[in-house]
Write a protein that holds these residues in place. Structure first.
Motif, PDB file in Angstrom:
ATOM      1  N   ASP A   4       5.749   8.377   2.871  1.00 24.81           N
ATOM      2  CA  ASP A   4       6.563   7.069   2.843  1.00 24.81           C
ATOM      3  C   ASP A   4       6.001   6.326   3.996  1.00 24.81           C
ATOM      4  N   VAL A   5       4.538   6.250   4.079  1.00 26.28           N
ATOM      5  CA  VAL A   5       4.234   5.250   4.839  1.00 26.28           C
ATOM      6  C   VAL A   5       3.540   4.258   3.997  1.00 26.28           C
ATOM      7  N   PRO A   6       3.579   2.719   3.899  1.00 28.48           N
ATOM      8  CA  PRO A   6       3.352   1.974   3.031  1.00 28.48           C
ATOM      9  C   PRO A   6       1.702   1.643   3.479  1.00 28.48           C
ATOM     10  N   VAL A   7       0.501   1.499   2.413  1.00 29.11           N
ATOM     11  CA  VAL A   7      -0.470   1.538   2.688  1.00 29.11           C
ATOM     12  C   VAL A   7      -1.314   0.336   1.948  1.00 29.11           C
ATOM     13  N   VAL A   8      -2.256  -0.388   2.406  1.00 28.71           N
ATOM     14  CA  VAL A   8      -2.949  -1.280   1.927  1.00 28.71           C
ATOM     15  C   VAL A   8      -4.370  -0.782   1.757  1.00 28.71           C
ATOM     16  N   VAL A   9      -5.179  -0.920   0.639  1.00 28.46           N
ATOM     17  CA  VAL A   9      -6.371  -0.311   0.260  1.00 28.46           C
ATOM     18  C   VAL A   9      -7.206  -1.401  -0.067  1.00 28.46           C
ATOM     19  N   ILE A  10      -8.050  -1.927   0.875  1.00 33.66           N
ATOM     20  CA  ILE A  10      -9.151  -2.985   0.345  1.00 33.66           C
ATOM     21  C   ILE A  10     -10.520  -2.395  -0.170  1.00 33.66           C
ATOM     22  N   ASP A  11     -11.099  -3.040  -0.982  1.00 35.65           N
ATOM     23  CA  ASP A  11     -12.578  -2.492  -1.592  1.00 35.65           C
ATOM     24  C   ASP A  11     -13.116  -4.002  -1.948  1.00 35.65           C
ATOM     25  N   ASP A  12     -14.562  -4.153  -1.540  1.00 33.10           N
ATOM     26  CA  ASP A  12     -15.153  -4.990  -2.088  1.00 33.10           C
ATOM     27  C   ASP A  12     -15.568  -5.168  -3.417  1.00 33.10           C
ATOM     28  N   ASN A  13     -15.510  -4.021  -4.268  1.00 33.04           N
ATOM     29  CA  ASN A  13     -15.529  -4.013  -5.742  1.00 33.04           C
ATOM     30  C   ASN A  13     -14.209  -3.987  -6.440  1.00 33.04           C
ATOM     31  N   ASP A  14     -14.240  -4.101  -7.762  1.00 34.75           N
ATOM     32  CA  ASP A  14     -12.808  -3.852  -8.418  1.00 34.75           C
ATOM     33  C   ASP A  14     -13.054  -2.908  -9.703  1.00 34.75           C
ATOM     34  N   ARG A  15     -13.835  -1.932  -9.410  1.00 32.00           N
ATOM     35  CA  ARG A  15     -14.182  -1.306 -10.393  1.00 32.00           C
ATOM     36  C   ARG A  15     -14.834   0.256  -9.909  1.00 32.00           C
ATOM     37  N   ILE A  16     -14.633   1.105 -10.830  1.00 33.82           N
ATOM     38  CA  ILE A  16     -15.232   2.465 -10.363  1.00 33.82           C
ATOM     39  C   ILE A  16     -16.814   2.725 -10.724  1.00 33.82           C
ATOM     40  N   GLY A  17     -17.547   3.195 -10.015  1.00 36.09           N
ATOM     41  CA  GLY A  17     -19.070   3.401 -10.018  1.00 36.09           C
ATOM     42  C   GLY A  17     -19.189   4.369 -11.301  1.00 36.09           C
ATOM     43  N   SER A  18     -20.364   4.228 -12.048  1.00 28.73           N
ATOM     44  CA  SER A  18     -20.658   4.948 -13.044  1.00 28.73           C
ATOM     45  C   SER A  18     -21.681   6.399 -12.584  1.00 28.73           C
ATOM     46  N   GLY A  19     -21.746   7.168 -13.563  1.00 35.21           N
ATOM     47  CA  GLY A  19     -22.606   8.002 -13.345  1.00 35.21           C
ATOM     48  C   GLY A  19     -21.857   9.380 -12.743  1.00 35.21           C
ATOM     49  N   SER A  20     -22.497  10.648 -12.843  1.00 38.78           N
ATOM     50  CA  SER A  20     -21.812  11.734 -12.212  1.00 38.78           C
ATOM     51  C   SER A  20     -21.571  11.840 -10.699  1.00 38.78           C
TER      52      SER A  20
ATOM     53  N   LYS B 264      -1.152  13.527  10.380  1.00 39.27           N
ATOM     54  CA  LYS B 264      -1.264  13.332  11.821  1.00 39.27           C
ATOM     55  C   LYS B 264      -0.944  11.588  12.023  1.00 39.27           C
ATOM     56  N   LEU B 265      -1.531  10.860  10.955  1.00 35.77           N
ATOM     57  CA  LEU B 265      -1.108   9.475  11.363  1.00 35.77           C
ATOM     58  C   LEU B 265      -0.028   9.263  10.910  1.00 35.77           C
ATOM     59  N   ALA B 266       0.768   9.668   9.840  1.00 35.19           N
ATOM     60  CA  ALA B 266       1.922   9.581   9.658  1.00 35.19           C
ATOM     61  C   ALA B 266       3.024   9.914  10.618  1.00 35.19           C
ATOM     62  N   ALA B 267       2.583  11.109  11.293  1.00 38.79           N
ATOM     63  CA  ALA B 267       3.436  11.877  12.490  1.00 38.79           C
ATOM     64  C   ALA B 267       3.495  10.753  13.746  1.00 38.79           C
ATOM     65  N   VAL B 268       2.287  10.079  13.802  1.00 40.11           N
ATOM     66  CA  VAL B 268       2.129   9.097  14.872  1.00 40.11           C
ATOM     67  C   VAL B 268       3.074   7.688  14.667  1.00 40.11           C
ATOM     68  N   LEU B 269       2.980   7.669  13.394  1.00 44.49           N
ATOM     69  CA  LEU B 269       3.619   6.322  13.110  1.00 44.49           C
ATOM     70  C   LEU B 269       5.152   6.318  13.195  1.00 44.49           C
ATOM     71  N   ARG B 270       5.507   7.687  12.813  1.00 47.12           N
ATOM     72  CA  ARG B 270       7.205   7.930  12.975  1.00 47.12           C
ATOM     73  C   ARG B 270       7.441   8.159  14.368  1.00 47.12           C
ATOM     74  N   GLY B 271       6.730   8.354  15.250  1.00 42.93           N
ATOM     75  CA  GLY B 271       6.823   8.880  16.609  1.00 42.93           C
ATOM     76  C   GLY B 271       7.113  10.394  16.857  1.00 42.93           C
ATOM     77  N   GLU B 272       6.741  10.963  15.641  1.00 46.20           N
ATOM     78  CA  GLU B 272       7.041  12.621  15.876  1.00 46.20           C
ATOM     79  C   GLU B 272       5.894  13.372  16.659  1.00 46.20           C
ATOM     80  N   GLY B 273       4.846  12.818  16.780  1.00 48.07           N
ATOM     81  CA  GLY B 273       3.545  13.204  17.086  1.00 48.07           C
ATOM     82  C   GLY B 273       2.899  12.252  18.167  1.00 48.07           C
TER      83      GLY B 273
END
Length: 532
Positions: free
Chosen positions: A44-60, A337-346
């Motif tokens: 329940d931690v809201p997240v923004v993900v930014i990427d300089d592309n807008d698609r998935i790379g090709s190949g294995s 760990k990041l979620a626990a810090v944000l909630r004040g649990e850790g």
């Protein structure tokens, strides 16, 4: 499978709409960043993900997904889909010339939900991650958002982002850089990225055989990892073969440090190499690439309110499938760990513990990768003679087999010195010690132990139920497979962290000891033996 896209759409901040500071911004929408976003969203931690592309790379690219990583994907709701879509395997064969030097089995004992390895092309794994992210209202995935500057203070981080609609500032409590080996975030932080760049070059060829073709004994029904040293079809070099989903085979050819890269890129040259390897069987060349790799890591994985994960933090050779797997395990280690810090649990010391543990894992993986590369690409006549002797002996003796290194396959690192672990207070004859990964086992109701942990702290109680306020208890039989795997007897209890790492264990239940270990695993000062 049609690959999803994540086209540009402006955030409220760019449109001049007031928006609160985001709890977490992740830079980079590869497997590591997407895994971390899903992990945080499930907490329940809201997240923004930014990427300089807008698609998935090709190949294995990354193709082998190890059991620990599959366990993480399974917790996030994707493990079964990936395992079903990919090629499951656990056995490998190593050849010297045409003679087999030895075989290995990565999971000789049954009783695990996830297989030892699944081969599935990176774009297929990323596609599943992107779709899961796009279906979660707690995650905002922003394509064509390029990070160009970053400033931080004690209160938060300001990211300057360039988009097709112009530049704007994005405010965050915490930032995680998952933006690859050339990480712009790491560069903006001024963090060094030291290590060894290897001169050898390798060719990847994804090929599709005609139905029924089985050159050199290949059997799609029983896929294995095959590795050749000095094969007759590619003398003086090495070749690695993996079965992939969709009827593809991935072949890695060692080209040597003096290879003419432009000549080797020519389709006819690639097809000639593949034809020799496949003994003339008809095939189609689906994709190819030439790579040169390095083993290196960042000096720090935490700089104030910015953390590094995946290739932004460390880079290894592809032999052993340690790159993407280690990155996903970074996300698994960091999310709770990041979620626990944000909630004040850790406390924020949890994030220092992330750095401590994953630096340890990176050094472990770099050590294995460097040794494998040195064996695959010996640099001197003496090294070549020693390698030949090891390969010759491995075909006839057991003691020499561990000397042959075609890439020690990915296993999770044991964090024996983790500050979050409570050391044993008595002798244990078996089972994972504090800092070790927890192990799976089937449960009586048909489910699986690792899946039952559900990404939270849990106390495994063997033999009879116990209670600890604020802690979930999973009661297990005092005898049987799970007890044997944990070295437990009736009355034993084992505390497991949200990333399925053992935090503490006792032969006798003591509620106060469990509560202290739980506090220590949250990096509370009193439990760590530090003044408040």
């Amino acid at each position: 499978m049609e690959l999803p896209r994540y086209p540009y759409a402006p955030l409220p901040e760019q449109q001049g709409t007031a928006s609160p500071r985001r709890p977490v911004v992740i830079v980079g929408a590869g497997p590591v960043g997407l895994t971390l976003a899903l992990d945080l969203a499930q907490r329940d931690v809201p997240v923004v993900v930014i990427d300089d592309n807008d698609r998935i790379g090709s190949g294995s690219r990354a193709v082998c997904w190890a059991k620990k990583t599959l366990d993480v994907f399974d917790r996030l709701g994707l493990g079964e889909s990936i395992a079903q879509a990919g090629v499951r395997w656990q056995r490998g064969r190593v050849f010297h010339g045409e003679r087999e030097a030895y075989q290995f089995d990565l999971l000789p004992e049954p009783g695990h939900k996830m297989p030892a390895m699944v081969n599935l092309q990176q774009d297929q794994v990323e596609a599943r991650l992107v779709r899961a992210v796009q279906q979660d209202a707690r995650i905002t995935l922003c394509g064509q958002h390029e990070l160009i500057d970053l400033q931080q203070d004690a209160a938060g981080v300001t990211l300057t982002v360039r988009t097709p609609g112009g530049m704007f500032d994005l405010q965050a409590d915490w930032v995680v850089a998952c933006d690859g080996a050339r990480s712009p975030t790491r560069t903006l932080l001024g963090v060094g990225f030291a290590g060894q760049v290897f001169e050898d070059r390798f060719l990847i060829a994804d090929v599709r055989l005609e139905p029924g073709a089985r050159p050199r004994g290949l059997d799609p029904a029983t896929p294995e990892r095959w590795f050749w040293f000095d094969p007759p079809f590619h003398p003086g070099q090495s070749v690695l073969l993996h079965a992939q989903a969709g009827g593809l085979w991935r072949i890695d050819f060692q080209l040597g440090r003096d290879a003419d890269v432009e000549a080797e890129r020519q389709p006819e040259r690639i097809k000639a190499r593949v034809a020799a390897m496949l003994d003339g069987a008809p095939f189609e060349l689906a994709w190819s690439s030439i790579y040169q790799f390095a083993c290196r890591r960042a000096e720090r994985f935490r700089v104030g309110r910015v953390l590094l994960a995946g290739d932004a933090a460390h880079q290894v050779s592809p032999f052993g499938a340690r790159g993407a797997n280690s990155g996903v395990q970074d996300a698994d280690n960091l999310g709770w760990k990041l979620a626990a810090v944000l909630r004040g649990e850790g406390t924020e010391a949890l994030l220092d513990a992330y750095e401590f543990e994953r630096l340890e894992a990176a050094d472990d993986n770099i050590g294995h990768s460097t040794r494998a590369t040195d064996f695959i690409s010996p640099k001197s006549a003496l090294s070549r003679r020693l390698r030949r002797a090891a390969l010759d002996l491995a075909a006839r003796t057991e003691f020499a087999k561990p000397l042959v290194n075609s890439g020690r396959l990915s296993l999770p690192t044991e964090h024996l010195e983790s500050p979050l672990s409570t050391p044993d207070d008595a002798h244990w004859a078996a089972g994972p010690a504090p800092g070790w990964p927890a192990v799976d086992a089937p449960l009586d109701d048909g489910s699986w132990l690792l899946h039952a942990l559900a990404g939270d702290f849990a106390l495994l109680a063997f033999g009879w139920p116990v209670q600890v306020p604020g802690l979930r208890v999973i009661t297990l039989p005092g005898e049987g497979l799970a007890a044997r795997r944990y070295g437990a007897a009736p009355g034993s209890v084992v505390l497991v962290r949200p990333d399925a790492i053992v935090a503490a264990r006792w032969h006798r239940f003591d509620a106060t000891a469990v509560q202290n270990a739980h506090a220590r695993a949250h990096a509370h000062a009193r439990a760590l033996g530090r003044p408040q």
